[in-house]
Design a protein around this motif. Structure first.
Motif, PDB file in Angstrom:
ATOM      1  N   GLY A 123       3.719   1.388   9.806  1.00 35.80           N
ATOM      2  CA  GLY A 123       3.229   2.712   9.458  1.00 35.80           C
ATOM      3  C   GLY A 123       3.783   3.217   8.144  1.00 35.80           C
ATOM      4  N   TYR A 124       3.605   4.500   7.944  1.00 32.72           N
ATOM      5  CA  TYR A 124       4.039   5.177   6.725  1.00 32.72           C
ATOM      6  C   TYR A 124       5.509   4.898   6.440  1.00 32.72           C
ATOM      7  CZ  TYR A 124       4.919   9.096   3.516  1.00 32.72           C
ATOM      8  OH  TYR A 124       5.279   9.876   2.449  1.00 32.72           O
ATOM      9  N   THR A 143       8.992  -0.850  18.479  1.00 25.98           N
ATOM     10  CA  THR A 143       7.954  -0.940  17.466  1.00 25.98           C
ATOM     11  C   THR A 143       7.000  -2.092  17.745  1.00 25.98           C
ATOM     12  OG1 THR A 143       9.304  -2.346  16.013  1.00 25.98           O
ATOM     13  CG2 THR A 143       9.460   0.047  15.693  1.00 25.98           C
ATOM     14  N   ALA A 144       5.749  -1.879  17.338  1.00 28.50           N
ATOM     15  CA  ALA A 144       4.712  -2.897  17.446  1.00 28.50           C
ATOM     16  C   ALA A 144       3.724  -2.680  16.306  1.00 28.50           C
ATOM     17  CB  ALA A 144       3.992  -2.807  18.789  1.00 28.50           C
ATOM     18  N   SER A 167      -3.669   2.462   9.521  1.00 26.34           N
ATOM     19  CA  SER A 167      -2.270   2.469   9.097  1.00 26.34           C
ATOM     20  C   SER A 167      -2.182   2.563   7.576  1.00 26.34           C
ATOM     21  CB  SER A 167      -1.564   1.210   9.599  1.00 26.34           C
ATOM     22  OG  SER A 167      -2.182   0.047   9.053  1.00 26.34           O
ATOM     23  N   ASN A 168      -1.075   3.092   7.128  1.00 23.70           N
ATOM     24  CA  ASN A 168      -0.835   3.265   5.698  1.00 23.70           C
ATOM     25  C   ASN A 168       0.389   2.442   5.298  1.00 23.70           C
ATOM     26  OD1 ASN A 168      -0.422   4.298   3.078  1.00 23.70           O
ATOM     27  ND2 ASN A 168       0.645   6.113   3.842  1.00 23.70           N
ATOM     28  N   PRO A 169       0.238   1.443   4.418  1.00 22.01           N
ATOM     29  CA  PRO A 169      -0.913   1.183   3.564  1.00 22.01           C
ATOM     30  C   PRO A 169      -1.801   0.018   3.991  1.00 22.01           C
ATOM     31  CG  PRO A 169       0.967   0.063   2.655  1.00 22.01           C
ATOM     32  CD  PRO A 169       1.436   0.710   3.946  1.00 22.01           C
ATOM     33  N   GLY A 170      -1.512  -0.627   5.128  1.00 25.29           N
ATOM     34  CA  GLY A 170      -2.187  -1.875   5.470  1.00 25.29           C
ATOM     35  C   GLY A 170      -3.598  -1.730   5.981  1.00 25.29           C
ATOM     36  N   LEU A 171      -3.979  -0.515   6.448  1.00 18.32           N
ATOM     37  CA  LEU A 171      -5.336  -0.203   6.900  1.00 18.32           C
ATOM     38  C   LEU A 171      -5.751  -0.959   8.155  1.00 18.32           C
ATOM     39  CD1 LEU A 171      -7.220   0.112   3.479  1.00 18.32           C
ATOM     40  CD2 LEU A 171      -6.003   1.859   4.786  1.00 18.32           C
ATOM     41  N   ASP A 362       7.680  -0.608   2.126  1.00 24.20           N
ATOM     42  CA  ASP A 362       6.566  -1.219   2.849  1.00 24.20           C
ATOM     43  C   ASP A 362       6.658  -2.738   2.788  1.00 24.20           C
ATOM     44  OD1 ASP A 362       5.063   1.243   3.451  1.00 24.20           O
ATOM     45  OD2 ASP A 362       4.762   1.339   1.277  1.00 24.20           O
ATOM     46  N   ALA A 363       6.281  -3.404   3.860  1.00 24.51           N
ATOM     47  CA  ALA A 363       6.302  -4.862   3.902  1.00 24.51           C
ATOM     48  C   ALA A 363       5.020  -5.397   3.269  1.00 24.51           C
ATOM     49  CB  ALA A 363       6.437  -5.352   5.342  1.00 24.51           C
ATOM     50  N   VAL A 364       4.949  -5.316   1.943  1.00 22.90           N
ATOM     51  CA  VAL A 364       3.757  -5.748   1.215  1.00 22.90           C
ATOM     52  C   VAL A 364       4.166  -6.669   0.082  1.00 22.90           C
ATOM     53  CG1 VAL A 364       2.439  -3.675   1.785  1.00 22.90           C
ATOM     54  CG2 VAL A 364       3.845  -3.698  -0.296  1.00 22.90           C
TER      55      VAL A 364
END
Length: 394
Positions: A123-124, A143-144, A167-171, A362-364
């Motif tokens: 999430g955020y 968490t999930a 979800s932000n930012p993964g959508l 974020d995990a990006v």
């Protein structure tokens, strides 16, 4: 029917059905929260600037002190309740100074030491900070990921399920009906962050949620000129502890931004329709571009979230995400854009984009782009993005 919308006649129940008044979305947004007409008075009264009110005798009445109530808040709270929960009797809304103030009010008013809460792992970016604080207060956090049904396995013994969809930012998108039903079977309350979808894209209370929270900073108000949050609840008794938390913490909005937010609702449907149509158009173009990977937009057929999104969303939001092959490439792309501002946040009428990894929360991938699509002419926007992609290539 606008692009990015569900086909006419197939809108999901509880999402875009007409309210009790039978009016459509634009009509309802235009008139939401307005007071009864008074001769020679404006349709939307100006902001009330006051820290106190005339109060003789016992402090009983609608307005007693500026931290607790304000007439300008009352009108916008009524408007948000009308937009978020048509057909949900008794639903009410509360305003907050920011989206995170609203999120925190739900979590910290409902949870006590020894309770367990289920949160999204994707999430955020402020949620990890919230998890740390919850843990410090003796609250168990589980968490999930948003997508799939792993959340259900964590519900036993929990007090609250917090969802963020998309979800932000993964959508990613989760099935609100199914998760709310599973949670309620186990006596678990359900809260949903509806910031990205807005009430015109999705109505969590109509899908079974107990609370809906959002940052009105973003798509709801859409002009990037204020910070505001809100919570709606289907049961006024559930909202009472949230109201008490607002009083204790004092996370209240100013009257001017409240009035600006209410004024902005008049164009909500127009803005949202154009932005969602533009987002779909951009996603369609990006899906065929050889330099783009990991493209996500819930309204794009073929997106992993598309089947669930089409069952519960009327429109799919204004955010598109994708990945370029490196940090350097992403930074060149952003610097080359002409009509898109490099900025954080999303939901505004002017398109913005950012390399999300620059925040570190974020995990990006390093080349991940969160693109908030505005209300520009769609061809101008697509042309600018394609040109920037070409010119940023080494």
């Amino acid at each position: 029917m606008s692009r990015g919308s569900a086909p006419e006649g197939t809108e999901p129940e509880g999402i875009s059905a007409p309210g009790p008044d039978g009016f459509g979305e634009s009509t309802r947004a235009l008139r939401a929260g307005l007071p009864e007409p008074v001769q020679f008075q404006p349709p939307l009264p100006g902001p009330v600037f006051s820290s106190h009110y005339h109060l003789a005798g016992d402090p009983v009445g609608p307005y007693t002190y500026g931290r607790d109530e304000n007439p300008t808040w009352s009108l916008l709270e009524r408007a948000i309740a009308e937009l978020e929960s048509p057909g949900v009797p008794g639903a009410q809304a509360l305003l907050f100074a920011s989206g995170m103030a609203a999120v925190s009010a739900v979590l910290f008013s409902q949870l006590r030491a020894g309770d367990a809460v289920v949160l999204p792992s994707d999430g955020y970016q402020a949620l990890p900070l919230v998890r740390e604080q919850l843990s410090a207060y003796g609250i168990e956090t589980r968490t999930a990921p948003t997508g799939g049904d792993a959340t259900i396995e964590l519900l036993d013994g929990a007090r609250l399920l917090w969802l963020e969809t998309p979800s932000n930012p993964g959508l990613d998108v989760c099935d609100l009906r199914a998760l709310a039903a599973a949670a309620h079977e186990r006596g678990v309350l359900v809260a949903v962050d509806n910031t990205l979808a807005t009430p015109l894209g999705q109505r969590p209370l109509g899908l079974g949620a107990d609370f809906c929270a959002a940052a009105a900073t973003k798509g709801l108000t859409g002009h990037g000129d204020l910070v505001l949050g809100y919570v709606t609840a289907r049961d006024p008794e559930l909202l009472a502890p949230v109201r008490r938390w607002r009083k204790i913490v004092g996370a209240v909005p100013g009257p001017m931004e409240t009035w600006l937010a209410h004024r902005s609702l008049a164009t909500l449907e127009l803005r949202h329709a154009r932005q969602c149509a533009n987002a779909l158009a951009l996603a369609e173009v990006l899906s065929a571009h050889p330099d783009v990977t990991g493209l996500r937009y819930p309204g794009l057929p073929g997106d992993p979230s598309y089947p669930v999104a089409t069952a519960q969303m009327r429109r799919y939001g204004s955010v598109v995400s994708f990945t370029l092959d490196s940090r350097a490439r992403a930074e060149r792309f952003l610097a080359t854009l002409r009509i898109v501002d490099e900025a954080t946040s999303f939901g505004g009428v002017r398109s913005t984009a950012e390399r999300r990894g620059r925040w570190g929360g974020d995990a990006v991938a390093e080349g991940f782009i969160r693109f908030s699509v505005g209300a520009e002419d769609p061809q101008d926007l697509v042309t600018d993005v394609l040109r920037a992609l070409d010119e940023s290539r080494c």
